[in-house]
Design a protein around this motif. Structure first.
Motif, PDB file in Angstrom:
ATOM      1  N   PHE A 105      43.754 127.960 136.428  1.00 17.93           N
ATOM      2  CA  PHE A 105      43.713 129.083 135.477  1.00 17.93           C
ATOM      3  C   PHE A 105      42.722 128.815 134.340  1.00 17.93           C
ATOM      4  CE2 PHE A 105      47.905 131.661 136.082  1.00 17.93           C
ATOM      5  CZ  PHE A 105      47.543 131.886 137.393  1.00 17.93           C
ATOM      6  N   LYS A 106      42.688 127.576 133.852  1.00 15.78           N
ATOM      7  CA  LYS A 106      41.766 127.274 132.739  1.00 15.78           C
ATOM      8  C   LYS A 106      40.315 127.396 133.189  1.00 15.78           C
ATOM      9  CE  LYS A 106      44.575 124.546 129.568  1.00 15.78           C
ATOM     10  NZ  LYS A 106      44.905 123.192 129.094  1.00 15.78           N
ATOM     11  N   LEU A 107      40.036 126.965 134.426  1.00 17.54           N
ATOM     12  CA  LEU A 107      38.661 127.072 134.929  1.00 17.54           C
ATOM     13  C   LEU A 107      38.275 128.538 135.148  1.00 17.54           C
ATOM     14  CD1 LEU A 107      38.542 124.034 137.362  1.00 17.54           C
ATOM     15  CD2 LEU A 107      37.052 124.374 135.380  1.00 17.54           C
ATOM     16  N   MET A 108      39.191 129.334 135.657  1.00 15.08           N
ATOM     17  CA  MET A 108      38.902 130.767 135.831  1.00 15.08           C
ATOM     18  C   MET A 108      38.659 131.425 134.473  1.00 15.08           C
ATOM     19  SD  MET A 108      41.509 131.789 138.891  1.00 15.08           S
ATOM     20  CE  MET A 108      41.163 133.556 138.910  1.00 15.08           C
ATOM     21  N   SER A 109      39.397 130.990 133.469  1.00 12.67           N
ATOM     22  CA  SER A 109      39.187 131.524 132.121  1.00 12.67           C
ATOM     23  C   SER A 109      37.822 131.082 131.591  1.00 12.67           C
ATOM     24  CB  SER A 109      40.302 131.049 131.187  1.00 12.67           C
ATOM     25  OG  SER A 109      41.564 131.471 131.676  1.00 12.67           O
ATOM     26  N   MET A 110      37.472 129.812 131.859  1.00  6.78           N
ATOM     27  CA  MET A 110      36.173 129.277 131.439  1.00  6.78           C
ATOM     28  C   MET A 110      35.034 130.057 132.102  1.00  6.78           C
ATOM     29  SD  MET A 110      35.025 125.278 131.861  1.00  6.78           S
ATOM     30  CE  MET A 110      36.411 124.514 131.060  1.00  6.78           C
ATOM     31  N   MET A 111      35.253 130.496 133.338  1.00  9.52           N
ATOM     32  CA  MET A 111      34.241 131.264 134.072  1.00  9.52           C
ATOM     33  C   MET A 111      34.255 132.740 133.676  1.00  9.52           C
ATOM     34  SD  MET A 111      34.506 129.843 137.955  1.00  9.52           S
ATOM     35  CE  MET A 111      35.065 128.194 138.256  1.00  9.52           C
ATOM     36  N   SER A 112      35.182 133.112 132.782  1.00  5.21           N
ATOM     37  CA  SER A 112      35.346 134.504 132.350  1.00  5.21           C
ATOM     38  C   SER A 112      35.661 135.461 133.497  1.00  5.21           C
ATOM     39  CB  SER A 112      34.115 135.004 131.591  1.00  5.21           C
ATOM     40  OG  SER A 112      33.897 134.218 130.466  1.00  5.21           O
ATOM     41  N   PHE A 123      53.261 131.719 144.271  1.00  6.14           N
ATOM     42  CA  PHE A 123      54.698 131.556 144.014  1.00  6.14           C
ATOM     43  C   PHE A 123      55.164 130.136 144.356  1.00  6.14           C
ATOM     44  CE2 PHE A 123      54.501 136.185 144.718  1.00  6.14           C
ATOM     45  CZ  PHE A 123      55.374 136.676 143.761  1.00  6.14           C
ATOM     46  N   ASP A 124      54.249 129.236 144.748  1.00  9.42           N
ATOM     47  CA  ASP A 124      54.681 127.948 145.290  1.00  9.42           C
ATOM     48  C   ASP A 124      55.486 127.087 144.320  1.00  9.42           C
ATOM     49  OD1 ASP A 124      53.678 128.626 147.725  1.00  9.42           O
ATOM     50  OD2 ASP A 124      52.299 126.950 147.912  1.00  9.42           O
ATOM     51  N   ASN A 125      55.292 127.282 143.021  1.00  5.26           N
ATOM     52  CA  ASN A 125      56.169 126.607 142.053  1.00  5.26           C
ATOM     53  C   ASN A 125      57.159 127.601 141.448  1.00  5.26           C
ATOM     54  OD1 ASN A 125      55.214 124.032 142.411  1.00  5.26           O
ATOM     55  ND2 ASN A 125      53.828 124.063 140.664  1.00  5.26           N
ATOM     56  N   GLY A 126      57.417 128.663 142.197  1.00  5.54           N
ATOM     57  CA  GLY A 126      58.381 129.660 141.747  1.00  5.54           C
ATOM     58  C   GLY A 126      57.781 130.621 140.733  1.00  5.54           C
ATOM     59  N   VAL A 127      58.523 131.701 140.426  1.00  2.00           N
ATOM     60  CA  VAL A 127      58.066 132.619 139.372  1.00  2.00           C
ATOM     61  C   VAL A 127      57.959 131.862 138.046  1.00  2.00           C
ATOM     62  CG1 VAL A 127      58.632 134.931 140.221  1.00  2.00           C
ATOM     63  CG2 VAL A 127      60.445 133.514 139.256  1.00  2.00           C
ATOM     64  N   GLU A 128      58.814 130.849 137.887  1.00  2.00           N
ATOM     65  CA  GLU A 128      58.765 130.054 136.646  1.00  2.00           C
ATOM     66  C   GLU A 128      57.435 129.300 136.555  1.00  2.00           C
ATOM     67  OE1 GLU A 128      61.093 129.656 138.958  1.00  2.00           O
ATOM     68  OE2 GLU A 128      63.088 129.971 138.081  1.00  2.00           O
ATOM     69  N   GLY A 129      57.022 128.699 137.689  1.00  2.00           N
ATOM     70  CA  GLY A 129      55.777 127.935 137.724  1.00  2.00           C
ATOM     71  C   GLY A 129      54.568 128.804 137.442  1.00  2.00           C
ATOM     72  N   LEU A 130      54.611 130.038 137.927  1.00  2.00           N
ATOM     73  CA  LEU A 130      53.515 130.975 137.684  1.00  2.00           C
ATOM     74  C   LEU A 130      53.515 131.414 136.217  1.00  2.00           C
ATOM     75  CD1 LEU A 130      51.192 132.732 138.759  1.00  2.00           C
ATOM     76  CD2 LEU A 130      52.892 134.379 139.572  1.00  2.00           C
ATOM     77  N   PRO A 135      49.872 131.443 130.071  1.00  2.00           N
ATOM     78  CA  PRO A 135      49.143 131.273 128.808  1.00  2.00           C
ATOM     79  C   PRO A 135      47.731 130.685 128.992  1.00  2.00           C
ATOM     80  CG  PRO A 135      51.391 130.455 128.601  1.00  2.00           C
ATOM     81  CD  PRO A 135      51.167 130.744 130.055  1.00  2.00           C
ATOM     82  N   ASN A 136      47.482 130.052 130.160  1.00  2.00           N
ATOM     83  CA  ASN A 136      46.150 129.489 130.422  1.00  2.00           C
ATOM     84  C   ASN A 136      45.179 130.504 131.020  1.00  2.00           C
ATOM     85  OD1 ASN A 136      46.913 126.879 129.583  1.00  2.00           O
ATOM     86  ND2 ASN A 136      47.901 126.511 131.563  1.00  2.00           N
ATOM     87  N   ALA A 137      45.647 131.726 131.239  1.00  2.00           N
ATOM     88  CA  ALA A 137      44.802 132.748 131.873  1.00  2.00           C
ATOM     89  C   ALA A 137      44.310 133.751 130.834  1.00  2.00           C
ATOM     90  CB  ALA A 137      45.584 133.468 132.969  1.00  2.00           C
ATOM     91  N   THR A 157      52.231 140.744 133.936  1.00  2.00           N
ATOM     92  CA  THR A 157      51.237 141.343 134.836  1.00  2.00           C
ATOM     93  C   THR A 157      51.033 142.796 134.425  1.00  2.00           C
ATOM     94  OG1 THR A 157      52.911 142.112 136.402  1.00  2.00           O
ATOM     95  CG2 THR A 157      51.988 139.917 136.792  1.00  2.00           C
ATOM     96  N   LYS A 158      49.947 143.386 134.950  1.00  2.00           N
ATOM     97  CA  LYS A 158      49.701 144.810 134.700  1.00  2.00           C
ATOM     98  C   LYS A 158      49.553 145.508 136.047  1.00  2.00           C
ATOM     99  CE  LYS A 158      47.608 146.231 131.138  1.00  2.00           C
ATOM    100  NZ  LYS A 158      46.547 146.686 130.224  1.00  2.00           N
ATOM    101  N   PRO A 159      50.028 146.745 136.172  1.00  2.00           N
ATOM    102  CA  PRO A 159      49.893 147.450 137.457  1.00  2.00           C
ATOM    103  C   PRO A 159      48.440 147.825 137.762  1.00  2.00           C
ATOM    104  CG  PRO A 159      50.925 148.875 135.819  1.00  2.00           C
ATOM    105  CD  PRO A 159      50.806 147.507 135.192  1.00  2.00           C
ATOM    106  N   TYR A 160      47.645 148.033 136.716  1.00  2.00           N
ATOM    107  CA  TYR A 160      46.221 148.308 136.900  1.00  2.00           C
ATOM    108  C   TYR A 160      45.515 148.018 135.588  1.00  2.00           C
ATOM    109  CZ  TYR A 160      47.072 152.643 134.339  1.00  2.00           C
ATOM    110  OH  TYR A 160      47.430 153.536 133.372  1.00  2.00           O
TER     111      TYR A 160
END
Lengths: 305, 249
Positions: A105-112, A123-130, A135-137, A157-160
């Motif tokens: 997430f931090k790298l995607m944010s860095m790449m804008s 979902f691999d670490n659960g909804v909690e993990g996501l 905050p890093n996105a 999340t946003k629907p659109y």
């Protein structure tokens, strides 16, 4: 009578404004070209580093540092870039096992990155993990057909999302795959999966007809195509209307080039997917002209793939 | 006054802009390859560096030694690497299950697709465990009745080398079932069996629908990868073999 006088006065003032200010002439009859560049990835699966030289299939390919230098080069050519991801950002290298998606997430944010949708492995670490990584996105997490109401992801999340680039209105919505059989309930908790076709109809009505978007893009983690009866990007393209571009994921499909399909009313819709692991970056350029008086249907656009 | 003109003009211009439809003229699509001919962005490299070092240090830790390489494609029916995984799950999960429930695990069933890499000859490291099992799946023990256990063996008749432990399945030449044993004994009606598997298969993954609606289930909160790491730490030499637990006559 008063109203009419006031209207006339305003009209004349407006006319005067036009004649006084030459800057506004560009909004007149002369045509202007605007180019929107959509860049996209899917199923990067925590592949932060390039594949090692010893890899049998993808030696020395991919890598976040190279991806960003390519993105920056394109941004220098055209500032109207939208950078999108179609999900399965997580899982596949120890970076995820050790740090739970923080680097991704931090790298995607860095790449804008502007937006992403949610894949089953997110979902691999659960909804909690996501939720923990949200905050890093700095990008928008768009999901139209997962209802997170009773989960910790609610409100994250946003629907659109509508992006405006150089006056061009771009509506983006996101579709996720059916969770049953792919994600255990222990991980997805009370996340509800809603029918992608029905949601796509709601979203296109909203984005194309209510919000009057010039471009409608679907970020999809449904998968490109299946041999059995399951909703896919191909089916979505053919059974809906008012979507201009579907950016797909999940099936790790290396399309040699974007595919042009006919939608429900016979108009062109583009579908693209760029394999996985950040080996490729998809690029779709949309060229618009403004102030053209005759209205052209979408298919009249020349598609080069 | 001039300010007012500007504002009105701008409003009108925006209105006009909305009216004069934007027309899509051309679309061009290309796939751009991320290859080593591209320069690497320094900001990204600098950010990754400390995480990379930490992971490399951890992953290089030597846990055991493997005299030979083993791939999951050395099947059919059973493979050395699959046998090792199923045996490791039995050996390390059973004490936890027994302490929680008082029962013993009767058998283990994993899936062939869940073996994600080869066990390479040489040092067995932490990385080996991550390569073989990158996913986060964990062990779950499911209590099945005799009919469900028979369904399980019927599923396995396809011949795919899904790893099993403490069970035996022998197929005849026509792929009919010749012999089935669980914990060394034939299946008895009225008895229930404790089968250890992973949460993906428990949810019907790979079409293993016989795991649905079990008599009971126990979540061990023990990841399959952690089982492998613990198993490698316990053993000096990792030398699994193919055997007769699942064969065709």
């Amino acid at each position: 009578m008063m109203e009419r006088r006031s209207f006339l006065k305003q009209t004349s003032i407006a006319t005067a404004a036009f004649s006084v200010l030459p800057a506004f002439e560009t909004f007149g009859a002369s045509s202007e070209t605007k180019k929107i560049t959509i860049l996209h990835t899917n199923d990067v699966h925590s592949h932060i580093e390039p594949f090692p030289a010893s890899d049998a299939s993808y030696a020395n390919q991919g890598g976040a540092a190279r991806r960003l230098s390519l993105i920056n080069r394109i941004r220098q050519e055209n500032s109207n870039v939208l950078l999108l991801d179609a999900g399965d950002i997580f899982q596949g290298t120890p970076y995820f096992n050790f740090y739970g998606g923080e680097l991704e997430f931090k790298l995607m944010s860095m790449m804008s990155y502007d937006a992403a949708t949610i894949g089953n492995h997110d979902f691999d670490n659960g909804v909690e993990g996501l939720a923990k990584q949200m905050p890093n996105a700095s990008f928008k997490m768009i999901s139209s057909n997962y209802d997170f109401s009773n989960t910790i992801m609610e409100g994250l999340t946003k629907p659109y999302e509508i992006f405006i680039k150089d006056g061009i209105k771009i509506g983006v919505f996101g579709l996720g795959i059916q969770l049953k059989g792919l994600v255990t309930e222990a991980l997805s908790k009370e996340t509800q999966y809603l029918d992608p076709l029905e949601i796509a109809q709601d979203m296109t009505r909203k984005l194309k007809h209510e919000e009057k978007c010039d471009l409608v893009i679907c970020l999809s983690h449904l998968g490109y195509e299946y041999r059995f009866d399951k909703i896919s990007d191909v089916k979505l393209a053919q059974q809906t209307q008012d979507i201009d571009l579907i950016i797909g994921g999940h099936t790790h499909t290396f399309l040699p080039k974007p595919v042009v399909l006919k939608n429900k009313i016979g108009r062109d819709v583009l579908v693209n997917q760029v394999g996985w692991a950040g080996i490729n970056l998809g690029r779709i350029d949309f060229e618009f002209s403004t102030a053209s008086k005759e209205s052209k249907p979408v298919d009249a656009a020349v598609i080069t793939v | 006054m001039f300010k007012k003109f500007c504002l009105l003009g701008l409003l009108l211009a925006l209105f006009a802009c909305k009216e004069s439809q934007v027309t899509l003229n051309a679309i061009e699509g290309t796939q751009l390859a991320i290859t080593d001919s591209l320069p690497q962005d320094q900001q990204v490299l600098d950010y990754i560096a400390p995480f990379k070092k930490h992971i490399n240090d951890e992953m290089s830790a030597v846990l055991a030694y493997a005299p030979q390489s083993h791939s999951k494609t050395e099947g059919p029916y059973n493979t050395a690497i699959g046998n090792m995984m199923a045996d490791a799950v039995l050996e390390l999960s059973n004490p936890i299950f027994k302490s929680r429930t008082g029962h013993e695990i009767d058998g283990v069933l994993l899936n062939h697709g869940g073996i994600r890499s080869t066990l390479n000859a040489g040092d067995v490291t932490m990385r080996t465990a991550y390569d073989i099992m990158p996913f986060e799946n964990s062990i779950i023990v499911v209590e099945l009745n005799a009919d469900k256990v028979r369904d399980m063996f019927n599923y396995l008749k396809s011949g795919k080398a899904h790893p099993i432990a403490n069970m035996q399945l022998i197929l005849g030449e026509d792929d009919s079932i010749v012999k089935t044993l669980v914990n060394g004994k034939p299946i008895e009606d009225g008895k229930t069996y404790f089968i250890a598997t992973n949460d993906y298969l428990r949810q019907g993954g790979d079409g293993m629908v016989f795991f649905e609606d079990p008599v009971s289930e126990t979540v061990l909160n023990y990841k399959v990868r952690s089982v492998l790491i613990d198993y490698f730490k316990e053993k000096d030499t990792i030398a699994p073999v193919r055997d007769n637990r699942f064969i065709k006559e």
